[in-house]
Design a protein around this motif. Structure first.
Motif, PDB file in Angstrom:
ATOM      1  N   TRP A   7      -3.702  13.821   3.192  1.00  0.00           N
ATOM      2  CA  TRP A   7      -5.208  13.148   3.141  1.00  0.00           C
ATOM      3  C   TRP A   7      -5.784  13.614   2.014  1.00  0.00           C
ATOM      4  O   TRP A   7      -6.679  13.111   1.249  1.00  0.00           O
ATOM      5  CB  TRP A   7      -5.911  13.564   4.520  1.00  0.00           C
ATOM      6  N   ARG A   8      -5.178  15.060   1.430  1.00  0.00           N
ATOM      7  CA  ARG A   8      -6.017  15.408   0.301  1.00  0.00           C
ATOM      8  C   ARG A   8      -5.826  14.498  -0.931  1.00  0.00           C
ATOM      9  O   ARG A   8      -6.451  14.549  -1.911  1.00  0.00           O
ATOM     10  CB  ARG A   8      -5.491  16.821  -0.148  1.00  0.00           C
ATOM     11  N   THR A   9      -4.489  13.884  -0.814  1.00  0.00           N
ATOM     12  CA  THR A   9      -4.271  12.861  -1.991  1.00  0.00           C
ATOM     13  C   THR A   9      -5.272  12.027  -2.167  1.00  0.00           C
ATOM     14  O   THR A   9      -5.655  11.202  -3.168  1.00  0.00           O
ATOM     15  CB  THR A   9      -2.934  12.148  -1.693  1.00  0.00           C
ATOM     16  N   TYR A  10      -5.988  11.419  -1.041  1.00  0.00           N
ATOM     17  CA  TYR A  10      -7.047  10.403  -0.918  1.00  0.00           C
ATOM     18  C   TYR A  10      -8.346  11.066  -0.830  1.00  0.00           C
ATOM     19  O   TYR A  10      -9.202  10.408  -0.391  1.00  0.00           O
ATOM     20  CB  TYR A  10      -6.839   9.585   0.325  1.00  0.00           C
ATOM     21  N   ALA A  11      -8.684  12.083  -1.452  1.00  0.00           N
ATOM     22  CA  ALA A  11      -9.974  13.093  -1.148  1.00  0.00           C
ATOM     23  C   ALA A  11     -10.984  12.227  -2.060  1.00  0.00           C
ATOM     24  O   ALA A  11     -12.155  12.055  -1.764  1.00  0.00           O
ATOM     25  CB  ALA A  11      -9.795  14.227  -2.029  1.00  0.00           C
ATOM     26  N   GLU A  12     -10.674  11.518  -3.030  1.00  0.00           N
ATOM     27  CA  GLU A  12     -11.645  10.560  -3.924  1.00  0.00           C
ATOM     28  C   GLU A  12     -11.825   9.216  -3.157  1.00  0.00           C
ATOM     29  O   GLU A  12     -12.759   8.844  -2.965  1.00  0.00           O
ATOM     30  CB  GLU A  12     -11.342  10.522  -5.470  1.00  0.00           C
ATOM     31  N   PRO A  13     -10.796   8.179  -2.961  1.00  0.00           N
ATOM     32  CA  PRO A  13     -11.081   7.098  -2.684  1.00  0.00           C
ATOM     33  C   PRO A  13     -11.681   7.037  -1.307  1.00  0.00           C
ATOM     34  O   PRO A  13     -12.278   6.222  -0.837  1.00  0.00           O
ATOM     35  CB  PRO A  13      -9.769   6.349  -2.818  1.00  0.00           C
ATOM     36  N   LEU A  14     -11.533   7.953  -0.400  1.00  0.00           N
ATOM     37  CA  LEU A  14     -11.773   8.211   1.222  1.00  0.00           C
ATOM     38  C   LEU A  14     -12.961   9.197   1.143  1.00  0.00           C
ATOM     39  O   LEU A  14     -13.068   9.710   2.433  1.00  0.00           O
ATOM     40  CB  LEU A  14     -10.525   8.296   1.982  1.00  0.00           C
ATOM     41  N   ALA A  15     -13.798   9.652   0.163  1.00  0.00           N
ATOM     42  CA  ALA A  15     -14.275  10.874   0.115  1.00  0.00           C
ATOM     43  C   ALA A  15     -15.399  10.624   1.491  1.00  0.00           C
ATOM     44  O   ALA A  15     -15.705  11.773   2.224  1.00  0.00           O
ATOM     45  CB  ALA A  15     -15.207  11.165  -1.085  1.00  0.00           C
ATOM     46  N   GLY A  25       0.743  -1.313   0.101  1.00  0.00           N
ATOM     47  CA  GLY A  25       0.191  -0.005  -0.069  1.00  0.00           C
ATOM     48  C   GLY A  25       0.800   1.431   0.023  1.00  0.00           C
ATOM     49  O   GLY A  25       0.589   2.161  -0.652  1.00  0.00           O
ATOM     50  N   ARG A  26       1.935   1.280   0.738  1.00  0.00           N
ATOM     51  CA  ARG A  26       2.891   2.577   0.679  1.00  0.00           C
ATOM     52  C   ARG A  26       3.683   2.557  -0.489  1.00  0.00           C
ATOM     53  O   ARG A  26       3.552   3.859  -0.944  1.00  0.00           O
ATOM     54  CB  ARG A  26       3.931   2.377   1.888  1.00  0.00           C
ATOM     55  N   THR A  27       3.826   1.423  -1.247  1.00  0.00           N
ATOM     56  CA  THR A  27       4.516   1.675  -2.439  1.00  0.00           C
ATOM     57  C   THR A  27       3.439   2.292  -3.625  1.00  0.00           C
ATOM     58  O   THR A  27       3.537   3.032  -4.464  1.00  0.00           O
ATOM     59  CB  THR A  27       5.055   0.419  -3.036  1.00  0.00           C
ATOM     60  N   PHE A  28       2.191   1.699  -3.443  1.00  0.00           N
ATOM     61  CA  PHE A  28       1.238   2.283  -4.546  1.00  0.00           C
ATOM     62  C   PHE A  28       1.111   3.970  -4.051  1.00  0.00           C
ATOM     63  O   PHE A  28       0.756   4.818  -4.985  1.00  0.00           O
ATOM     64  CB  PHE A  28      -0.182   1.642  -3.919  1.00  0.00           C
ATOM     65  N   ASP A  29       0.849   4.302  -2.759  1.00  0.00           N
ATOM     66  CA  ASP A  29       0.822   5.750  -2.518  1.00  0.00           C
ATOM     67  C   ASP A  29       1.932   6.411  -3.185  1.00  0.00           C
ATOM     68  O   ASP A  29       1.827   7.495  -3.813  1.00  0.00           O
ATOM     69  CB  ASP A  29       1.126   5.857  -1.039  1.00  0.00           C
ATOM     70  N   ALA A  30       3.374   5.984  -3.145  1.00  0.00           N
ATOM     71  CA  ALA A  30       4.555   6.575  -3.586  1.00  0.00           C
ATOM     72  C   ALA A  30       4.575   6.527  -5.103  1.00  0.00           C
ATOM     73  O   ALA A  30       4.995   7.621  -5.665  1.00  0.00           O
ATOM     74  CB  ALA A  30       5.791   5.769  -3.172  1.00  0.00           C
ATOM     75  N   ALA A  31       3.725   5.604  -5.740  1.00  0.00           N
ATOM     76  CA  ALA A  31       3.524   5.573  -7.118  1.00  0.00           C
ATOM     77  C   ALA A  31       2.385   6.370  -7.702  1.00  0.00           C
ATOM     78  O   ALA A  31       2.385   6.157  -8.803  1.00  0.00           O
ATOM     79  CB  ALA A  31       3.631   4.236  -7.513  1.00  0.00           C
ATOM     80  N   GLY A  32       1.710   7.148  -6.639  1.00  0.00           N
ATOM     81  CA  GLY A  32       0.627   7.839  -7.199  1.00  0.00           C
ATOM     82  C   GLY A  32      -0.493   7.264  -7.382  1.00  0.00           C
ATOM     83  O   GLY A  32      -1.445   7.578  -8.390  1.00  0.00           O
ATOM     84  N   GLN A  33      -0.829   5.982  -6.684  1.00  0.00           N
ATOM     85  CA  GLN A  33      -2.045   5.116  -6.991  1.00  0.00           C
ATOM     86  C   GLN A  33      -2.743   5.121  -5.791  1.00  0.00           C
ATOM     87  O   GLN A  33      -2.781   4.021  -5.073  1.00  0.00           O
ATOM     88  CB  GLN A  33      -1.432   3.779  -7.523  1.00  0.00           C
ATOM     89  N   PRO A  34      -3.375   6.368  -5.177  1.00  0.00           N
ATOM     90  CA  PRO A  34      -4.091   6.440  -3.959  1.00  0.00           C
ATOM     91  C   PRO A  34      -5.176   5.281  -3.902  1.00  0.00           C
ATOM     92  O   PRO A  34      -5.578   4.632  -2.818  1.00  0.00           O
ATOM     93  CB  PRO A  34      -4.531   7.807  -3.674  1.00  0.00           C
TER      94      PRO A  34
END
Length: 689
Positions: free
Chosen positions: A663-671, A412-421
Motif C-alpha cells: 500500500w505504501r507504493t500508493y501513498a500519494e494517489p490514495l492518500a 492496472g496491474r501492468t501499470f503497477d508492475a511498471a511503477g505507475q501507481p
C-alpha cells in the motif's frame, strides 16, 4: 453431422434420411441422436415397428434422456384407430376419417422438428375430425410442453385423463407434464401405472431417474439393476446405474459398473468423469492407471482419456510431466496439453519455460485468455513496459465489453508492475465507479451498541458452530477454500444464487436488533430453522457471512454462546488496495476509494472493539505474510479452530496478491483513503505509516 438427415426429413425424403442415419450409426454406433433420427425417418416412411426399435436403441444409449422417451410416446400414438362413433362423426363433417392418423403423425413430426405453427394447424385439423379423441389431447399437451407452457399441458392432459383414465398415451404425456412442473412424485406414479400396463425397460429407466431426482439414488440404482441381467445391457445403462450408485455413496458398486461402462465406450466424457470419481473415492489409482493405459494406446487422439489419466498422478510431479509429454507426442500442438505442460513448469518454478509455452499457445490460438494472461504475467516480471503495451494492444482489438473490463483491470496491474501507481489507481477506481449500478450496496453499520447481554452458559456437547467473515481485500476466500479442501462443514451459500432466508442474510438486521424491532432469540431460531434446507445434519457449521456487525452479539451472546467468529484480516490499507485491484468474493459496490475507506474503517472498527473488549469468542486469522502460501494458511486456520487442516494441493486460483505493505507504493494517489484507514489499522496492530 446431422444436417443432411434433418434436411431430408424436412423434405419428406424418408428413404434418403434413413440411409444417411444408418451410415452415421455404422461409423458411430454409440450415437443416440443418430438412432433417434433413424427412428424419425422410419416413422415418416410408415415403418412403425422399425421406428420403435430404433428409438428403443437410442434410449438404451441414453436411458435418462427425457426427449427420447417423449418421442417414444409419440410412436405409441401411431397405431391407434378411431372407433365407429368417431368415424361416423368424421363422416358427418364431410372429412375423410382415414386422414386422422396422418394428421396426428404429421403434427408429431412437426413438433419434433420444432415447427410449432405447422403442428398447431395439423392438430386443429385432427381435432375437427375427432375433438375428444385421446390422441388429440396427447399431441396438444406434448406441443404445449415443447413450447414451454407446462401449465397448459397439464390442464389439457389432466382433463383428458379424467375422461380416459386407463389410456396409456395420455398417462405417458401426463407424466412428462408433471416432470415439467417439478411434480416428480406424481410423474413417478403416472409412469409406474403405465409400466403395469406396458412393461418395458425404457420406461423403467425414466422411473429410476425420477426416483433419483427425488433424493433416492440408491432406490434408483436398485430399480435398474435387474436390467443388467439382459445380455444386451448397454454401457450407457451401466454408466447410469453407476452414477446412481455414486450418488448413493455406494462407491465400490459404482466403481465396478463404471469401469465396465468405460471399457464399452472408452471415449465417452460422462463415463470418464464418473469412473474417475469412483476411482478417487475408493483410492484405486493403480486400477485407474491400469485401465486407462491400454485405452490410450487404442485411442491416443482422445483428449478426455488424457485428462482422466492426469488425475491419477501427483499434481505437477515428474510422473504427471511424463504423461503430458506422451500426450503432446500423440497430439502435437494440442492447446490443452500445452496448457498442462505450462502449468507443470510454473509449479516447479520454471517460469521461462512456462512463458515460452504460453507464447506458443497465443500463436496457435490468438486471444486465448489464460495463455495471454500467462504471457502478460511473464512480461510484468521481466519487461513491465512491454506488458503495458501488450494489454493496450489487446484492448484496442477487443470488441466484447466484458473482455474490455477484464483487460482494463489487468492494465492496472501492468501499470503497477511498471511503477505507475497513479495510472493503476485511476484505472481501477474508474472501473469500480462504472460498475456501481450492477453491484450490491455496502451494508450499513450501526453507530453504537446498547449494553450487551451476558454470554449464556455453553450447552454441553454442543456441535461446533462458527461464523467466517472478512472484509473485501482480506482474502477470506482463501481461508474458505482451505476449509472446503479439508472437508470442514463450511457453507458458502450466502454468496450464491440460493442464499438462506434468515435475518443474518438481510440488510437492516443490525439496525433492527439495536432499535428492538427484531427479537434476538427469534434471529437465532430462524438461523437454526434454515439448517435442514442448507444440508446441515449434525449441527456442525461454519457459516460464511456477507457482513458482520457487532449488533449481532445482542443475539449471539445469550442465545448462541457456543459460537465462534473467525475474522480474516490484513493491513486495512493493503485490503483496500487489493479490493481495488482484484475485487472481492462478494460484489459490493466501490463508488470511490475514499467512500470505500470510510465504510471499511467503520466495519473494521467494530472488529477492533470486539477483539479489544473480548466481546465474543473469536480468532483473527492474519494473512499479511501468508496470503500466497497455502500451507501457512492451513496452519493459521487450523490454529483458529484448534484442529489440524491439510493444505491445498496447489496454490489457489488467481494471481498472487501484492506483498504485505505494498500500500505504501500508493501513498500519494490514495492518500485521502489511507488517512481514513490509518487509525483503525493502528488499533488492529499495524503501523501508522
Amino acid at each position: 453431422m446431422y444436417d443432411a438427415i434433418i434436411d431430408a426429413l424436412r423434405r419428406g425424403a424418408s428413404a434418403e434420411a434413413a440411409a444417411a442415419a444408418r451410415a452415421l450409426i455404422e461409423s458411430q454406433p454409440q450415437d443416440a441422436q443418430a438412432q433417434r433420427l433413424l427412428s424419425a425417418a422410419l416413422r415418416q416412411a410408415g415403418d412403425r415397428d422399425a421406428a420403435m426399435a430404433a428409438i428403443d436403441a437410442a434410449i438404451a444409449l441414453a436411458p435418462d434422456e427425457a426427449a427420447l422417451h417423449l418421442e417414444r410416446a409419440g410412436l405409441l400414438l401411431d397405431g391407434r384407430q378411431l372407433d365407429e362413433a368417431q368415424a361416423a362423426l368424421a363422416r358427418t363433417t364431410g372429412l375423410d376419417p382415414n386422414q386422422f392418423p396422418a394428421y396426428i403423425l404429421q403434427a408429431q413430426l412437426a413438433t419434433g422438428r420444432g415447427d410449432y405453427e405447422q403442428a398447431e394447424r395439423l392438430v386443429k385439423t385432427a381435432a375437427r375430425i375427432a375433438p375428444d379423441h385421446p390422441q388429440v389431447a396427447a399431441v396438444e399437451g406434448s406441443l404445449a410442453l415443447r413450447q414451454g407452457d407446462p401449465d397448459r399441458a397439464l390442464a389439457v392432459l389432466s382433463k383428458a385423463s379424467g375422461q380416459y383414465p386407463d389410456e396409456p398415451i395420455l398417462r405417458h404425456a401426463l407424466g412428462f407434464a408433471y416432470v415439467a412442473k417439478g411434480h416428480l412424485a406424481f410423474a413417478e406414479q403416472a409412469f409406474r401405472k403405465l409400466l403395469e400396463q406396458q412393461p418395458g425397460n425404457p420406461l423403467r429407466a425414466m422411473i429410476a431417474d425420477l426416483v433419483r431426482r427425488q433424493g433416492r439414488p440408491g432406490e434408483a440404482a436398485d430399480e435398474l439393476r435387474p436390467l443388467l441381467d439382459d445380455p444386451s445391457a448397454t454401457p450407457a445403462l451401466r454408466r447410469l446405474i453407476g452414477e446412481f450408485e455414486l450418488e448413493a455413496g455406494r462407491d465400490e458398486a459404482a466403481r465396478e459398473l463404471l469401469r465396465e461402462a468405460l471399457l464399452g465406450q472408452p471415449t465417452d466424457p460422462r463415463t470418464l468423469r464418473a469412473v474417475s470419481e469412483a476411482w478417487r473415492r475408493t483410492g484405486q489409482s493403480d486400477e485407474a492407471r491400469a485401465t486407462l493405459e491400454p485405452l490410450l494406446e487404442q485411442h491416443p487422439g482422445q483428449p478426455e482419456l488424457w485428462y482422466a489419466r492426469l488425475l491419477f498422478e501427483p499434481f505437477a510431479s515428474d510422473e504427471a510431466a511424463g504423461v503430458v509429454e506422451r500426450w503432446l507426442a500423440a497430439m502435437p500442438d494440442f492447446v490443452p496439453a500445452l496448457e498442462a505442460r505450462a502449468t507443470i513448469h510454473q509449479q516447479k518454478g520454471e517460469l521461462a519455460e512456462a512463458d515460452a509455452i504460453a507464447l506458443r499457445i497465443t500463436e496457435l490460438r490468438p486471444g486465448h485468455a489464460s495463455a495471454e494472461m500467462r504471457v502478460i504475467d511473464g512480461l510484468m516480471r521481466t519487461e513491465p513496459d512491454a506488458a503495458v503495451e501488450r494489454v493496450e494492444s489487446l484492448l484496442a482489438r477487443a470488441t466484447d465489453d466484458n473482455i474490455k473490463r477484464m483487460l482494463r483491470q489487468v492494465l492496472g496491474r501492468t501499470f503497477d508492475a511498471a511503477g505507475q501507481p497513479d495510472a493503476a489507481a485511476a484505472t481501477w477506481a474508474e472501473l469500480h465507479a462504472e460498475a456501481v449500478p450492477q453491484r450490491l450496496p455496502l451494508p450499513a453499520q450501526t453507530a453504537r451498541l446498547p449494553s450487551l447481554p451476558d454470554i449464556g452458559p455453553r450447552p454441553e456437547q454442543a456441535p461446533g458452530t462458527a461464523f467466517l467473515w472478512g472484509a473485501p481485500g482480506s482474502l477470506v476466500e482463501r481461508v474458505a477454500l482451505t476449509l472446503d479442501n479439508a472437508r470442514m462443514p463450511l457453507l458458502a451459500d450466502r454468496l450464491g444464487a440460493n442464499p438462506p432466508g434468515d435475518p443474518i442474510q438481510r440488510y437492516g438486521t443490525a439496525e433492527a436488533l439495536v432499535d428492538g424491532s427484531l427479537d434476538p432469540h427469534f434471529l437465532v431460531r430462524q438461523w437454526r430453522a434454515t439448517h435442514a434446507a442448507r444440508g446441515v445434519k449434525d449441527g456442525r457449521i461454519i457459516d460464511w457471512l456477507l457482513w458482520w456487525d457487532n449488533a449481532l452479539l445482542l443475539a449471539l451472546r445469550p442465545h448462541l454462546p457456543e459460537g465462534r467468529l473467525l475474522v480474516a484480516l490484513r493491513d486495512p490499507r493493503d485490503m483496500l488496495l487489493d479490493w481495488l485491484a482484484f475485487g472481492g468474493p462478494v460484489p459490493f459496490a466501490l463508488p470511490s476509494p475514499e467512500a470505500a475507506a470510510q465504510w471499511m474503517a467503520r466495519a473494521l472498527g467494530q472488529v477492533a472493539q470486539l477483539h479489544q473488549d473480548a466481546l465474543f469468542p473469536h480468532a483473527i486469522i492474519r494473512l499479511d505474510e501468508i496470503a500466497n502460501d497455502p500451507a501457512a494458511i492451513a496452519r493459521a486456520t487450523g490454529e483458529a479452530l484448534s484442529v489440524e487442516l491439510p493444505s491445498l494441493p496447489h496454490a489457489p486460483q488467481g494471481p498472487d496478491r501484492f506483498p504485505a505493505g505494498h500500500w505504501r507504493t500508493y501513498a500519494e494517489p490514495l492518500a485521502e483513503a489511507f488517512t481514513t484507514l490509518s487509525p483503525v489499522a493502528h488499533r488492529l496492530g499495524y503501523p501508522l505509516a
